[in-house]
Design an enzyme around this catalytic site. Sequence first.
Site, PDB file in Angstrom:
ATOM      1  NE  ARG A 136      -3.459  -2.777   1.031  1.00  0.00           N
ATOM      2  CZ  ARG A 136      -3.864  -3.869  -0.559  1.00  0.00           C
ATOM      3  NH1 ARG A 136      -3.261  -3.809  -1.566  1.00  0.00           N
ATOM      4  NH2 ARG A 136      -4.650  -4.822   0.459  1.00  0.00           N
ATOM      5  CG  ASN A 182      -2.290  -4.199  -5.705  1.00  0.00           C
ATOM      6  OD1 ASN A 182      -2.021  -4.167  -5.218  1.00  0.00           O
ATOM      7  ND2 ASN A 182      -3.358  -5.010  -5.779  1.00  0.00           N
ATOM      8  CE  LYS A 210      -0.082  -9.967 -10.800  1.00  0.00           C
ATOM      9  NZ  LYS A 210       0.082 -10.190  -9.129  1.00  0.00           N
ATOM     10  CG  HIS A 249      -2.611 -14.841  -5.951  1.00  0.00           C
ATOM     11  ND1 HIS A 249      -2.788 -15.527  -6.956  1.00  0.00           N
ATOM     12  CD2 HIS A 249      -2.287 -13.567  -5.974  1.00  0.00           C
ATOM     13  CE1 HIS A 249      -2.805 -14.506  -7.646  1.00  0.00           C
ATOM     14  NE2 HIS A 249      -2.950 -13.412  -7.379  1.00  0.00           N
ATOM     15  CG  LEU A 300     -10.194 -12.314  -4.787  1.00  0.00           C
ATOM     16  CD1 LEU A 300     -11.369 -10.981  -5.565  1.00  0.00           C
ATOM     17  CD2 LEU A 300     -11.385 -13.393  -5.644  1.00  0.00           C
ATOM     18  CG  ASP A 305      -2.061 -11.823  -2.858  1.00  0.00           C
ATOM     19  OD1 ASP A 305      -1.590 -11.002  -2.657  1.00  0.00           O
ATOM     20  OD2 ASP A 305      -2.557 -12.919  -3.112  1.00  0.00           O
ATOM     21  CG  HIS A 316      -8.727  -5.265   2.376  1.00  0.00           C
ATOM     22  ND1 HIS A 316      -8.894  -4.567   2.086  1.00  0.00           N
ATOM     23  CD2 HIS A 316      -7.356  -5.823   2.025  1.00  0.00           C
ATOM     24  CE1 HIS A 316      -8.056  -4.885   0.125  1.00  0.00           C
ATOM     25  NE2 HIS A 316      -7.535  -6.006   0.227  1.00  0.00           N
ATOM     26  CB  ALA A 335     -10.251 -10.319  -1.753  1.00  0.00           C
TER      27      ALA A 335
END
Length: 350
Positions: A24, A48, A105, A180, A225, A253, A257, A269
Amino acid sequence: MSMPTTSPTSLTITRPDDWHLHLRDGAALGAVLPYTARQFGRAIVMPNLKPPITTTAQALAYRERIVEALPEGADFEPLMTLYLTDLMEPDEIRRAREAGVVACKLYPAGATTNSDAGVTDVRKIHRVLEVMQREGVLLLVHGEVTDPAVDVFDREAVFIDRVMQPLRRDFPGLKVVFEHITTKEAAQYVAEAGPQTAATVTAHHLLYNRNAIFQGGLRPHYYCLPVLKREQHRAALVAAVASGSAKFFLGTDSAPHASVMKEASVCGAGCFTALSAMELYAEAFEAAGALDKLEGFASHHGPDFYGLPRHAGTVTLRRETWTLPDSVPFGDAQLKPLRGGETLAWRLQP
Ligand code: OTD
Ligand code: ZN
Ligand code: ZN
């Protein structure tokens, strides 16, 4: 052949790395980075963010923010990645390579958290993949189709047929990490693929099957996920890593959150495991009678595949019962580690 039953009280291995991590940004980055920097020497940092990291300039600026957020004296190297979109330019790959970006990615658009800007059709990035193949930039793949007609639990297996096989055929020299993996189909595919294909495996997919999501009620902290699968798939992942094959290596992974976002009518997720990553992996490998394979998985296979040096230093895990905190601060919010409030059998020293 009978094997001696050993139950070591401590395990010293080459310093490990995390080959798939979500850090993050901002206050969240500051909250979670120290856990990873304590556990690992390097990590592949996923791009991401909102907005995603799609340019070399963004990747370098993000790297700078990570380095600034490191605790005093930490010995940790973030390895940066770019987020592929339909609009990615081949020239950007050359710039990225020169700047030390190691991988790109591939998120099929809509497959997971913050993947809306991802690739809608792999054919749209063929020119980019050609340059990656030539320049030695790795392709990291979120391997799930997003076709709503395909059952959520089948999306990884279908991805192998629809996307992975043609991709491997078209770019045989490209180094590809199937990230993953969660199914026996993916484990088998990677085991049988050529030397340019490898996979990361999370601790939670080694430890849990999909029953964990429904244990006595809906358990949002076990929702990630690709989603946890049936027991036969978990068992196949365990067998793959316990085989000692160099094609499988550690990628947590860990995807933090805030607990208010997890414990909500629409649950984000992701499982947060960075705080006790090596402890969770040790538990999984010990349960498989394969503690002797943990070092290869955690510390050797990853750098070997990426073409990076293994670490010179070591870390020690000790058999010691301790209780994982129920939650930890996460900016203005709280973050619940997977297994929070429960006991673990191994503890990373010091
Ligand atoms: N899966 N959550 C996230 C990413 C991963 O697919 C992934 O790599 C996330 O929150 O960024 C998740 O469940
Ligand atoms: Zn993913
Ligand atoms: Zn991820």
